[in-house]
Design a protein around this motif. Structure first.
Motif, PDB file in Angstrom:
ATOM      1  N   THR A   1     -19.801 -36.384   2.426  1.00  0.00           N
ATOM      2  CA  THR A   1     -19.127 -35.212   1.865  1.00  0.00           C
ATOM      3  C   THR A   1     -20.152 -34.171   1.467  1.00  0.00           C
ATOM      4  OG1 THR A   1     -17.343 -36.600   1.033  1.00  0.00           O
ATOM      5  CG2 THR A   1     -17.549 -34.424   0.049  1.00  0.00           C
ATOM      6  N   TRP A   2     -21.250 -34.613   0.854  1.00  0.00           N
ATOM      7  CA  TRP A   2     -22.292 -33.695   0.409  1.00  0.00           C
ATOM      8  C   TRP A   2     -22.844 -32.899   1.588  1.00  0.00           C
ATOM      9  CZ3 TRP A   2     -23.720 -31.469  -3.814  1.00  0.00           C
ATOM     10  CH2 TRP A   2     -24.956 -30.833  -3.866  1.00  0.00           C
TER      11      TRP A   2
ATOM     12  N   PRO B   1     -27.279 -37.783 -13.951  1.00  0.00           N
ATOM     13  CA  PRO B   1     -27.752 -37.398 -12.622  1.00  0.00           C
ATOM     14  C   PRO B   1     -28.117 -38.576 -11.713  1.00  0.00           C
ATOM     15  CG  PRO B   1     -29.428 -36.921 -14.252  1.00  0.00           C
ATOM     16  CD  PRO B   1     -28.197 -37.339 -14.999  1.00  0.00           C
ATOM     17  N   LYS B   2     -28.339 -39.743 -12.279  1.00  0.00           N
ATOM     18  CA  LYS B   2     -28.694 -40.908 -11.467  1.00  0.00           C
ATOM     19  C   LYS B   2     -27.511 -41.839 -11.239  1.00  0.00           C
ATOM     20  CE  LYS B   2     -33.496 -40.691 -12.772  1.00  0.00           C
ATOM     21  NZ  LYS B   2     -34.641 -41.362 -13.341  1.00  0.00           N
ATOM     22  N   ALA B   3     -26.308 -41.358 -11.551  1.00  0.00           N
ATOM     23  CA  ALA B   3     -25.107 -42.183 -11.376  1.00  0.00           C
ATOM     24  C   ALA B   3     -24.883 -42.521  -9.906  1.00  0.00           C
ATOM     25  CB  ALA B   3     -23.879 -41.450 -11.925  1.00  0.00           C
TER      26      ALA B   3
ATOM     27  N   GLN C   1     -14.237 -32.747 -14.225  1.00  0.00           N
ATOM     28  CA  GLN C   1     -14.419 -33.670 -13.105  1.00  0.00           C
ATOM     29  C   GLN C   1     -15.773 -34.365 -13.200  1.00  0.00           C
ATOM     30  OE1 GLN C   1     -16.589 -33.030 -10.093  1.00  0.00           O
ATOM     31  NE2 GLN C   1     -15.994 -35.000  -9.269  1.00  0.00           N
ATOM     32  N   ILE C   2     -16.822 -33.595 -13.473  1.00  0.00           N
ATOM     33  CA  ILE C   2     -18.160 -34.178 -13.597  1.00  0.00           C
ATOM     34  C   ILE C   2     -18.224 -35.129 -14.786  1.00  0.00           C
ATOM     35  CG2 ILE C   2     -20.582 -33.664 -14.067  1.00  0.00           C
ATOM     36  CD1 ILE C   2     -20.130 -31.038 -12.449  1.00  0.00           C
TER      37      ILE C   2
ATOM     38  N   ALA D   1     -21.000 -43.302  -3.944  1.00  0.00           N
ATOM     39  CA  ALA D   1     -20.991 -41.920  -4.424  1.00  0.00           C
ATOM     40  C   ALA D   1     -22.196 -41.713  -5.330  1.00  0.00           C
ATOM     41  CB  ALA D   1     -19.704 -41.623  -5.170  1.00  0.00           C
ATOM     42  N   ARG D   2     -22.757 -40.499  -5.322  1.00  0.00           N
ATOM     43  CA  ARG D   2     -24.010 -40.261  -6.033  1.00  0.00           C
ATOM     44  C   ARG D   2     -23.987 -38.997  -6.874  1.00  0.00           C
ATOM     45  NH1 ARG D   2     -27.872 -41.160  -0.802  1.00  0.00           N
ATOM     46  NH2 ARG D   2     -27.332 -43.321  -0.483  1.00  0.00           N
ATOM     47  N   GLY D   3     -24.855 -38.986  -7.867  1.00  0.00           N
ATOM     48  CA  GLY D   3     -25.104 -37.793  -8.674  1.00  0.00           C
ATOM     49  C   GLY D   3     -23.998 -37.487  -9.666  1.00  0.00           C
ATOM     50  N   ILE D   4     -24.146 -36.343 -10.347  1.00  0.00           N
ATOM     51  CA  ILE D   4     -23.208 -36.022 -11.419  1.00  0.00           C
ATOM     52  C   ILE D   4     -21.792 -35.774 -10.928  1.00  0.00           C
ATOM     53  CG2 ILE D   4     -25.003 -35.190 -12.978  1.00  0.00           C
ATOM     54  CD1 ILE D   4     -24.038 -32.340 -12.431  1.00  0.00           C
TER      55      ILE D   4
END
Length: 58
Positions: A55-56, A37-39, A28-29, A45-48
């Protein structure tokens, strides 16, 4: 699936918490961010794992 060693503990913990195989979490990641990590997605949506901020928080 191979993935960056720096994320091993977090992936293992996530898999254990979710009751899923490590390979599912890693796949999934890999699909969502390619382990960047900066996606950030166009919809925020953020992070890996590409979680949305709301949601986070949950």
């Amino acid at each position: 699936m191979k993935f960056p060693e720096q994320y091993r503990k977090a992936v293992e913990k996530s898999a254990d918490t979710a009751g899923l195989p490590i390979g599912i979490i890693a796949a999934q990641i890999n699909q969502e961010s390619g382990w960047g990590p900066k996606a950030v997605s166009p919809v925020g949506a953020r992070g890996i794992a590409q979680f949305m901020p709301g949601t986070w928080e949950e």
